[in-house]
Design an enzyme around this catalytic site. Structure first.
Site: not given
Ligand code: BG6
Ligand code: MG
Length: 231
Positions: A13, A11
């Protein structure tokens, strides 16, 4: 027997960069303009979820009844404007501690790597921090090679985490079966998405926020490759 992990999907963020805090500050500012507050605990519900779905959750938290699509669009645009003011100031120095060393270790060990993010701003962030495939000039300037074989972001998916679409697309682009992929995630919605895709998960953050992850680490500093080999 457990399948050997061949690919790692990150991922973006809150995992590669600390943009999760910029998202929080922008949503909080939006809430404040509407006369209510957003706590860090409430913000956990927004992590990993698409912009418009996050807005719906925020409006529910603030008991703001039915707004028109145009009004909602305007609120989301304001939030994104404030958020982008912060991400446009980012540089490679904003990559979280230990991340570059870990990417280098994985690359040397021949793991395939991808980004799996719900964000439509992912391309901008990857360019700012020098990890974008398209950021040739930045990459040349700071001497970084490209680590990611695939980038799947909010512009390529139609269903937000916890739907597995983003990670399944990542696996497909890497040409590795889902059961041989491992996902690093800071959001519970992302852990659920990876599990729904049939992948192993390592949460990045506090264990109490990521109860469904197979393992949880606080960050990438001093993380050894054995964490993957033993998954
Ligand atoms: C995710 C974030 O990566 O992207 C969420 O965890 C965010 O908090 C989502 O809402 C969508 O991001 P953007 O940049 O398209 O508004
Ligand atoms: Mg995240």
């Amino acid at each position: 027997m457990a399948q050997k992990i061949k690919a790692i999907i990150f991922d973006l963020d809150g995992v590669i960069v600390d943009t999760a805090v910029f998202h929080y500050l922008a949503w909080k500012k939006l809430a404040n303009t509407m006369g209510f507050d957003l706590t860090e605990a409430q913000n956990e519900q927004l992590k990993g979820i698409s912009r418009m779905e996050s807005l719906d959750i925020l409006l529910k938290i603030g008991n703001k009844g039915s707004l028109s699509t145009a009004e909602k669009q305007q609120l989301a645009t304001s939030k994104n404007k404030w958020y982008r003011e912060n991400i446009l100031k980012m540089t490679p120095k904003d990559i979280l501690p230990g991340v570059m060393e870990f990417l280098e270790t994985l690359k040397n060990a021949d793991y395939k790597m991808a980004i799996g993010s719900s964000s439509k701003n992912a391309g901008t962030i990857l360019e700012r921090i020098g990890l974008s495939k398209n950021a040739g000039t930045i990459l040349e300037r700071i001497g970084l090679e490209n680590y990611f074989d695939a980038v799947v972001d909010g512009t390529k998916i139609s269903r937000s985490k916890p739907d597995p679409e983003v990670f399944l697309k990542g696996a497909q682009e890497l040409n590795i079966p889902p059961e041989q992929c491992l996902v690093f995630e800071d959001a519970e919605s992302g852990i659920e998405a990876a599990k729904n895709a049939g992948m192993k998960t390592i949460g990045v953050g506090k264990p109490e926020n990521l109860p469904k992850a197979d393992k949880v680490i606080p960050g990438f500093q001093n993380v050894n490759i054995s964490i993957i080999e033993n998954s």
